[in-house]
Motif scaffolding. Structure first.
Motif, mmCIF file in Angstrom:
data_model
loop_
_atom_site.group_PDB
_atom_site.id
_atom_site.type_symbol
_atom_site.label_atom_id
_atom_site.label_comp_id
_atom_site.label_asym_id
_atom_site.label_seq_id
_atom_site.Cartn_x
_atom_site.Cartn_y
_atom_site.Cartn_z
ATOM 1 N N PHE A 1 0.826 -1.209 0.000
ATOM 2 C CA PHE A 1 0.000 0.000 0.000
ATOM 3 C C PHE A 1 0.862 1.262 0.000
ATOM 4 O O PHE A 1 0.469 2.289 -0.556
ATOM 5 C CB PHE A 1 -0.988 -0.021 1.172
ATOM 6 C CG PHE A 1 -2.047 -1.080 1.028
ATOM 7 C CD1 PHE A 1 -3.147 -0.864 0.207
ATOM 8 C CD2 PHE A 1 -1.926 -2.308 1.664
ATOM 9 C CE1 PHE A 1 -4.116 -1.853 0.045
ATOM 10 C CE2 PHE A 1 -2.883 -3.296 1.509
ATOM 11 C CZ PHE A 1 -3.987 -3.073 0.692
ATOM 12 N N ARG A 2 2.044 1.166 0.613
ATOM 13 C CA ARG A 2 2.996 2.287 0.506
ATOM 14 C C ARG A 2 3.403 2.468 -0.952
ATOM 15 O O ARG A 2 3.477 3.588 -1.462
ATOM 16 C CB ARG A 2 4.276 2.020 1.306
ATOM 17 C CG ARG A 2 4.097 1.929 2.803
ATOM 18 C CD ARG A 2 5.436 1.670 3.494
ATOM 19 N NE ARG A 2 6.258 2.847 3.486
ATOM 20 C CZ ARG A 2 6.323 3.732 4.488
ATOM 21 N NH1 ARG A 2 5.628 3.547 5.582
ATOM 22 N NH2 ARG A 2 7.087 4.788 4.387
ATOM 23 N N TRP A 3 3.687 1.365 -1.621
ATOM 24 C CA TRP A 3 4.129 1.441 -3.009
ATOM 25 C C TRP A 3 3.007 1.954 -3.915
ATOM 26 O O TRP A 3 3.264 2.690 -4.866
ATOM 27 C CB TRP A 3 4.632 0.065 -3.474
ATOM 28 C CG TRP A 3 5.810 -0.441 -2.720
ATOM 29 C CD1 TRP A 3 6.586 0.250 -1.816
ATOM 30 C CD2 TRP A 3 6.381 -1.753 -2.796
ATOM 31 N NE1 TRP A 3 7.585 -0.557 -1.333
ATOM 32 C CE2 TRP A 3 7.495 -1.785 -1.904
ATOM 33 C CE3 TRP A 3 6.075 -2.907 -3.509
ATOM 34 C CZ2 TRP A 3 8.281 -2.919 -1.735
ATOM 35 C CZ3 TRP A 3 6.871 -4.028 -3.334
ATOM 36 C CH2 TRP A 3 7.950 -4.039 -2.471
ATOM 37 N N PHE A 4 1.780 1.531 -3.617
ATOM 38 C CA PHE A 4 0.652 2.000 -4.430
ATOM 39 C C PHE A 4 0.471 3.506 -4.244
ATOM 40 O O PHE A 4 0.210 4.236 -5.205
ATOM 41 C CB PHE A 4 -0.627 1.256 -4.060
ATOM 42 C CG PHE A 4 -0.596 -0.214 -4.388
ATOM 43 C CD1 PHE A 4 0.261 -0.719 -5.357
ATOM 44 C CD2 PHE A 4 -1.448 -1.109 -3.741
ATOM 45 C CE1 PHE A 4 0.290 -2.081 -5.667
ATOM 46 C CE2 PHE A 4 -1.432 -2.464 -4.046
ATOM 47 C CZ PHE A 4 -0.565 -2.954 -5.008
ATOM 48 N N ASP A 5 0.604 3.986 -3.015
ATOM 49 C CA ASP A 5 0.502 5.427 -2.768
ATOM 50 C C ASP A 5 1.539 6.180 -3.606
ATOM 51 O O ASP A 5 1.232 7.204 -4.211
ATOM 52 C CB ASP A 5 0.707 5.724 -1.270
ATOM 53 C CG ASP A 5 0.431 7.177 -0.955
ATOM 54 O OD1 ASP A 5 -0.753 7.524 -0.780
ATOM 55 O OD2 ASP A 5 1.386 7.981 -0.910
ATOM 56 N N HIS A 6 2.745 5.655 -3.632
ATOM 57 C CA HIS A 6 3.783 6.312 -4.440
ATOM 58 C C HIS A 6 3.467 6.177 -5.936
ATOM 59 O O HIS A 6 3.740 7.099 -6.707
ATOM 60 C CB HIS A 6 5.158 5.734 -4.127
ATOM 61 C CG HIS A 6 6.265 6.486 -4.784
ATOM 62 N ND1 HIS A 6 6.495 7.827 -4.562
ATOM 63 C CD2 HIS A 6 7.196 6.093 -5.695
ATOM 64 C CE1 HIS A 6 7.517 8.225 -5.295
ATOM 65 N NE2 HIS A 6 7.965 7.196 -5.980
ATOM 66 N N THR B 1 1.241 8.985 -6.685
ATOM 67 C CA THR B 1 2.028 10.230 -6.748
ATOM 68 C C THR B 1 2.689 10.382 -8.116
ATOM 69 O O THR B 1 2.658 11.464 -8.723
ATOM 70 C CB THR B 1 3.121 10.219 -5.651
ATOM 71 O OG1 THR B 1 2.476 10.283 -4.376
ATOM 72 C CG2 THR B 1 4.083 11.379 -5.795
ATOM 73 N N MET B 2 3.257 9.295 -8.601
ATOM 74 C CA MET B 2 3.964 9.362 -9.875
ATOM 75 C C MET B 2 2.988 9.450 -11.055
ATOM 76 O O MET B 2 3.343 9.943 -12.128
ATOM 77 C CB MET B 2 4.915 8.175 -10.029
ATOM 78 C CG MET B 2 6.010 8.158 -8.952
ATOM 79 S SD MET B 2 6.910 9.726 -8.743
ATOM 80 C CE MET B 2 7.930 9.701 -10.228
ATOM 81 N N ALA C 1 0.692 12.956 -15.211
ATOM 82 C CA ALA C 1 -0.401 13.797 -15.724
ATOM 83 C C ALA C 1 0.088 15.210 -16.012
ATOM 84 O O ALA C 1 -0.579 15.975 -16.712
ATOM 85 C CB ALA C 1 -1.554 13.840 -14.721
ATOM 86 N N GLY C 2 1.228 15.551 -15.476
ATOM 87 C CA GLY C 2 1.813 16.849 -15.767
ATOM 88 C C GLY C 2 2.183 17.670 -14.544
ATOM 89 O O GLY C 2 2.822 18.711 -14.671
ATOM 90 N N TRP C 3 1.759 17.194 -13.356
ATOM 91 C CA TRP C 3 2.025 17.980 -12.153
ATOM 92 C C TRP C 3 2.484 17.103 -10.999
ATOM 93 O O TRP C 3 1.744 16.219 -10.567
ATOM 94 C CB TRP C 3 0.762 18.706 -11.682
ATOM 95 C CG TRP C 3 0.112 19.554 -12.698
ATOM 96 C CD1 TRP C 3 0.467 20.820 -13.063
ATOM 97 C CD2 TRP C 3 -1.028 19.210 -13.494
ATOM 98 N NE1 TRP C 3 -0.390 21.284 -14.037
ATOM 99 C CE2 TRP C 3 -1.314 20.327 -14.323
ATOM 100 C CE3 TRP C 3 -1.844 18.081 -13.598
ATOM 101 C CZ2 TRP C 3 -2.373 20.326 -15.229
ATOM 102 C CZ3 TRP C 3 -2.896 18.085 -14.502
ATOM 103 C CH2 TRP C 3 -3.149 19.199 -15.305
ATOM 104 N N PRO C 4 3.687 17.376 -10.468
ATOM 105 C CA PRO C 4 4.016 16.772 -9.177
ATOM 106 C C PRO C 4 2.930 17.155 -8.169
ATOM 107 O O PRO C 4 2.316 18.225 -8.280
ATOM 108 C CB PRO C 4 5.363 17.420 -8.817
ATOM 109 C CG PRO C 4 5.941 17.845 -10.128
ATOM 110 C CD PRO C 4 4.763 18.226 -10.982
#
Lengths: 136, 136, 136, 136
Positions: A27-32, A35-36, A41-44
């Protein structure tokens, strides 16, 4: 729909005494992965929130199926893709593979959240520009 | 059905930059809730596995709904209860509350796993004695 | 000097494939030990910072010695005590024991930090009232 | 002396409510830095242990100094290098930088461990071939 793939090496500290990745770690990896996906999509994430005046996009529901274990030293790929776009929420499907094998399938639903006139937080309509990017 | 309740204080390191518990952390707590449920059934996990000749009871499916945030310093209760008992698997419902408020609902399905004659691992029938204890 | 002792049960997810607590986990526990030391001094961390107009007390140096392993299911005690009080910093000694055995010794130095007139953050003198409480 | 450098993106879940990397996280990264240093020496950790008949190389002492914070989204580099080679132990220095700035300095001492004739574990002399590789 927009998607993005990451590679990760499974670390010693990701694994439990059975020698396999401890499930909360996924779930930590999915959260990241999400984020990516914003970045794809064009925005951090910080810029995403600022650009559209949002407060965040918290997870309201999540689930995962574990089909095959991952072990210390494995090189895995995580593909995160927009799966559903609602008016005020969206969902992301995460697929973790090792070579040709699917090890974990995850799914997150997130709510687009903004400050309300009274100062509290509440759901808000997804901006059209973001929806367009999510559609890929 | 058997159930058990734990108390936890939310720690600084459990929380993310939004100041709320980072969602993977809840899955760690649920895993520990299940461990303590085995203990409430009469056997700490290592003894449970040894007693019945099992290799483990890995999670195959899990999900959670996040209804209200938990913050640094909150005292929360997690009630873990057997929700379903199958032939070779069982499910646990985890309910995390803060005072009267339900913050998170989780659900795990685990498979009873033993070594097969060929040396590999596979699902195995849940022992009657364990089923009886799970029924409470 | 002020001290406080916590008990913890070692969880499955705290341990690595060698079956022992993964060392970074101890630093999480020490951080929480310090939080509870503030509470023993009279103020939960958020109130501590508010009461004295501080921004935080970040760790600048930390170290630990690992003398004996801790395993899944172990019940351990962590005693956190003020070890040194400087003008703008203080140190905490953490001693983790299992029964009579000392397993881990840790040491943290933290800086008392406040907002400066120019808006940045910097070290600030420890408030007298806090020093008095730390002295026990 | 042998050294190896990794890059990491700071993830949301690495950070605490102050918005900076929670300090135990650095020790996870340093552990992985050491794993990758073994790989740079010529052997992934499992092969390293098998090749030389060792049981592991547990950390006995570790320390870190935190000079500048790391934040969500930062791209950081971690250089891990052999710093000292003893008869039965060795030390690794980890330097975490963000651009030109050193943010964290870490240091780990590990003991080369093997099974003893009586079945217990104990320190053992570092193999010459490994020492030669560590010398770079």
């Amino acid at each position: 729909m927009l998607s993005n793939t990451l590679s990760r090496r499974v670390e010693w500290g990701d694994c439990d005494p059975a020698g396999i990745v401890f499930n909360p770690q996924f779930f930590r990896w999915f959260d990241h992965g999400t984020t990516m996906l914003y970045e794809a999509a064009g925005w951090p994430k910080p810029q995403l929130l600022e650009r559209f005046g949002a407060a965040g996009c918290p997870v309201v529901d999540t689930r995962a199926s574990f089909r095959a274990p991952c072990r210390f030293g494995d090189d895995v790929q995580i593909t995160s893709e927009i799966a559903e776009i609602g008016t005020r929420s969206f969902s992301i499907r995460h697929t973790l593979t090792k070579g040709d094998e699917v090890c974990v399938e995850g799914y997150e639903t997130r709510v687009w959240t903004a400050e309300k006139p009274d100062g509290g937080l509440g759901s808000a309509p997804l901006p059209d520009e973001l929806v367009e990017r999510f559609r890929g």
